[in-house]
Design a protein around this motif. Sequence first.
Motif, PDB file in Angstrom:
ATOM      1  N   ARG A 118       0.809  -1.216   0.000  1.00 24.19           N
ATOM      2  CA  ARG A 118       0.000   0.000   0.000  1.00 24.19           C
ATOM      3  C   ARG A 118       0.850   1.278   0.000  1.00 24.19           C
ATOM      4  O   ARG A 118       0.532   2.236  -0.702  1.00 24.19           O
ATOM      5  CB  ARG A 118      -0.894  -0.013   1.255  1.00 24.19           C
ATOM      6  CG  ARG A 118      -1.706   1.213   1.426  1.00 24.19           C
ATOM      7  CD  ARG A 118      -2.476   1.240   2.738  1.00 24.19           C
ATOM      8  NE  ARG A 118      -2.807   2.603   3.040  1.00 24.19           N
ATOM      9  CZ  ARG A 118      -3.814   3.259   2.482  1.00 24.19           C
ATOM     10  NH1 ARG A 118      -4.613   2.648   1.628  1.00 24.19           N
ATOM     11  NH2 ARG A 118      -4.052   4.514   2.767  1.00 24.19           N
ATOM     12  N   ARG A 122       0.231   4.597  -2.244  1.00 22.93           N
ATOM     13  CA  ARG A 122      -0.312   5.799  -1.612  1.00 22.93           C
ATOM     14  C   ARG A 122       0.583   6.998  -1.962  1.00 22.93           C
ATOM     15  O   ARG A 122       0.097   8.064  -2.344  1.00 22.93           O
ATOM     16  CB  ARG A 122      -0.379   5.588  -0.093  1.00 22.93           C
ATOM     17  CG  ARG A 122      -0.673   6.807   0.733  1.00 22.93           C
ATOM     18  CD  ARG A 122      -2.135   7.182   0.720  1.00 22.93           C
ATOM     19  NE  ARG A 122      -2.313   8.582   1.075  1.00 22.93           N
ATOM     20  CZ  ARG A 122      -3.472   9.170   1.269  1.00 22.93           C
ATOM     21  NH1 ARG A 122      -4.596   8.496   1.120  1.00 22.93           N
ATOM     22  NH2 ARG A 122      -3.562  10.434   1.572  1.00 22.93           N
ATOM     23  N   CYS A 379      -8.614  11.177   1.535  1.00 22.84           N
ATOM     24  CA  CYS A 379      -8.617  11.258   0.073  1.00 22.84           C
ATOM     25  C   CYS A 379      -7.456  12.114  -0.440  1.00 22.84           C
ATOM     26  O   CYS A 379      -7.398  13.317  -0.164  1.00 22.84           O
ATOM     27  CB  CYS A 379      -9.939  11.872  -0.382  1.00 22.84           C
ATOM     28  SG  CYS A 379     -10.020  12.112  -2.156  1.00 22.84           S
TER      29      CYS A 379
HETATM   30  C1  HEM Z   1     -16.359  14.583  -4.266  1.00 20.36           C
HETATM   31  C2  HEM Z   1     -15.343  13.836  -4.637  1.00 20.36           C
HETATM   32  C3  HEM Z   1     -14.622  12.906  -3.714  1.00 20.36           C
HETATM   33  C4  HEM Z   1     -14.888  12.577  -2.420  1.00 20.36           C
HETATM   34  C5  HEM Z   1     -16.026  13.066  -1.529  1.00 20.36           C
HETATM   35  C6  HEM Z   1     -13.866  11.636  -2.014  1.00 20.36           C
HETATM   36  C7  HEM Z   1     -13.816  11.055  -0.769  1.00 20.36           C
HETATM   37  C8  HEM Z   1     -12.947  10.032  -0.433  1.00 20.36           C
HETATM   38  C9  HEM Z   1     -13.008   9.285   0.780  1.00 20.36           C
HETATM   39  C10 HEM Z   1     -14.048   9.473   1.881  1.00 20.36           C
HETATM   40  C11 HEM Z   1     -11.988   8.388   0.747  1.00 20.36           C
HETATM   41  C12 HEM Z   1     -11.636   7.361   1.826  1.00 20.36           C
HETATM   42  C13 HEM Z   1     -12.372   6.099   1.576  1.00 20.36           C
HETATM   43  C14 HEM Z   1     -12.155   5.128   2.688  1.00 20.36           C
HETATM   44  O1  HEM Z   1     -11.494   5.425   3.654  1.00 20.36           O
HETATM   45  O2  HEM Z   1     -12.687   4.028   2.575  1.00 20.36           O
HETATM   46  C15 HEM Z   1     -11.284   8.567  -0.485  1.00 20.36           C
HETATM   47  C16 HEM Z   1     -10.184   7.845  -0.887  1.00 20.36           C
HETATM   48  C17 HEM Z   1      -9.491   8.077  -2.045  1.00 20.36           C
HETATM   49  N1  HEM Z   1      -9.750   9.040  -2.989  1.00 20.36           N
HETATM   50 FE1  HEM Z   1     -11.290  10.337  -2.955  1.00 20.36          FE
HETATM   51  N2  HEM Z   1     -12.992  11.436  -3.045  1.00 20.36           N
HETATM   52  C18 HEM Z   1     -13.411  12.191  -4.106  1.00 20.36           C
HETATM   53  C19 HEM Z   1     -12.820  12.268  -5.331  1.00 20.36           C
HETATM   54  C20 HEM Z   1     -11.580  11.772  -5.621  1.00 20.36           C
HETATM   55  C21 HEM Z   1     -10.872  12.001  -6.855  1.00 20.36           C
HETATM   56  C22 HEM Z   1     -11.384  12.835  -8.023  1.00 20.36           C
HETATM   57  C23 HEM Z   1      -9.710  11.303  -6.779  1.00 20.36           C
HETATM   58  C24 HEM Z   1      -8.581  11.217  -7.777  1.00 20.36           C
HETATM   59  C25 HEM Z   1      -8.384  12.061  -8.757  1.00 20.36           C
HETATM   60  C26 HEM Z   1      -9.689  10.615  -5.512  1.00 20.36           C
HETATM   61  C27 HEM Z   1      -8.699   9.767  -5.071  1.00 20.36           C
HETATM   62  C28 HEM Z   1      -8.796   8.971  -3.963  1.00 20.36           C
HETATM   63  C29 HEM Z   1      -7.867   7.881  -3.656  1.00 20.36           C
HETATM   64  C30 HEM Z   1      -6.664   7.458  -4.483  1.00 20.36           C
HETATM   65  C31 HEM Z   1      -8.315   7.324  -2.451  1.00 20.36           C
HETATM   66  C32 HEM Z   1      -7.691   6.146  -1.703  1.00 20.36           C
HETATM   67  C33 HEM Z   1      -6.783   6.693  -0.625  1.00 20.36           C
HETATM   68  C34 HEM Z   1      -6.115   5.614   0.222  1.00 20.36           C
HETATM   69  O3  HEM Z   1      -6.610   4.488   0.312  1.00 20.36           O
HETATM   70  O4  HEM Z   1      -5.087   5.934   0.808  1.00 20.36           O
HETATM   71  N3  HEM Z   1     -10.843  10.935  -4.848  1.00 20.36           N
HETATM   72  N4  HEM Z   1     -11.883   9.585  -1.190  1.00 20.36           N
END
Ligand code: HEM
Length: 443
Positions: A118, A122, A379
Amino acid sequence: MTSRAGLLDTAGVVGGVVAPTLAVGVLNRRPRVMALADRLHLDRMALRVLQRLRARHGAGPVLLPVPGRRIAVLLEPDDVARVLDATPSPFSPAAWEKRRALEHFQPHAVLTTPMPQREPRRHYNEVVLEAGHAEHSLAERLRDVVAHEVGQLLGESDRLDWPRFERAWWRIVRRLVLGDQARDDTEVTDALAALRSRGNWAFLLPQAHERRRRFQQRLDEHLERAEPGSLAAVIARTPADDGVDPYGQVPHWLFAFDAAGMVSLRTLALLSVHPEHAATARKEIADGEAGLPFLRACVLDAVRLWPTTPVLLRESTTVTSWRGTTLPSNTLFFTFTPFFHRDRALVPFADRFAPDAWLDGRAGALPALVPFSDGPGRCPGENLVLLVTSTLLAELLRAGDYRLLAPTTLRSRTHAHDRLPATLDNFGLRFARTAQEASPSSP
Ligand code: HEM
């Protein structure tokens, strides 16, 4: 002390919280079910179920006696902060359920990658998405793309609805992620949508290996071009450690941009029924304020009100101790974020649109307000999302005033000001645009 839910409470959580969340479609929303959930106030019902659970069992975590899986429902803000802060160890985001669902289209994405692989994934996401920077290095280019696409969108009609907005939105996303040549390649995003729909069924449907291979191949062709001004170009110049699979991260980004589109239109809806906040946003735009902090706060509050990732799952990798009780490893910790975001006892502005709370420190002081999650699994796309959505909203607002035609629930003054509905069906949003009224100080 942790406590164990009885059959009635368990049925309540499964039927009133888990089932509706799954039915609406976790990875690809089902518009008809979403409309039904909106009409039946299913999200409000889910909040009541968890409030009852807390009233009966106290702080929790409350264990659900579900056959084959140890599930602990978190009911305390401090517990949410604890599992998010201690991600990925001992609380791994790569829970079994998530892996089964997401491997339909993104088997190599960081979210479902266990330790130790991971860490480099990350890191790679953080570097390419420029997670720590409010302004991504592509910001200038992005502003041009958004202005062009919004111009096209609004040139078609004075009416704005989801289908028309969505077409423009995906053009913006494809240009930003893959480059201008992908602007009209609806097939690549439609293919992803089809795989995401399979992902909604998680382990209940077999993987469509051939379909996924064809999708990834098409995606790879776009990425290979590394068009200047796109994330594909940033990927091309960013060295990756062993095992990262840079192209394998992109399906998650495209998938997650869908949520950002929903949030954009919901924010426009909020602004259209809150003229005082729309006026603040317009002033910020007119003043040319760098980074559009107020509009970003509006988007954050729209995600708080209607989280696009309502369930945060973490799977423990060791024994953990909770108020005197130990829970074995492989326990699934279940956080339903709307329960915390809309808790009137906890959040004074729970059911109101409160962008200011993100600017004056009130939201930051509440650890259970986690629209973009928190801790090391937060995120990494948050800043990029806030950049794209605030830029888009600024462009839309520059072009006129918006009157919300549907839904009527949001238009009623009671809802708009005191008790916003727990569900806002983005697919049903409709607006009429009119030329902007001159402000009283205009000559
Ligand atoms: C309104 C739009 C978005 C919201 C509300 C959002 C919210 C979140 C949340 C709550 C998580 C954590 C999920 C978890 O813990 O199970 C997450 C993870 C992630 N998001 Fe977003 N996200 C959004 C858009 C995006 C976009 C556009 C990208 C990339 C361009 C992105 C990339 C990621 C990635 C790579 C993770 C995984 C992080 C990890 O596991 O370390 N997200 N997102």
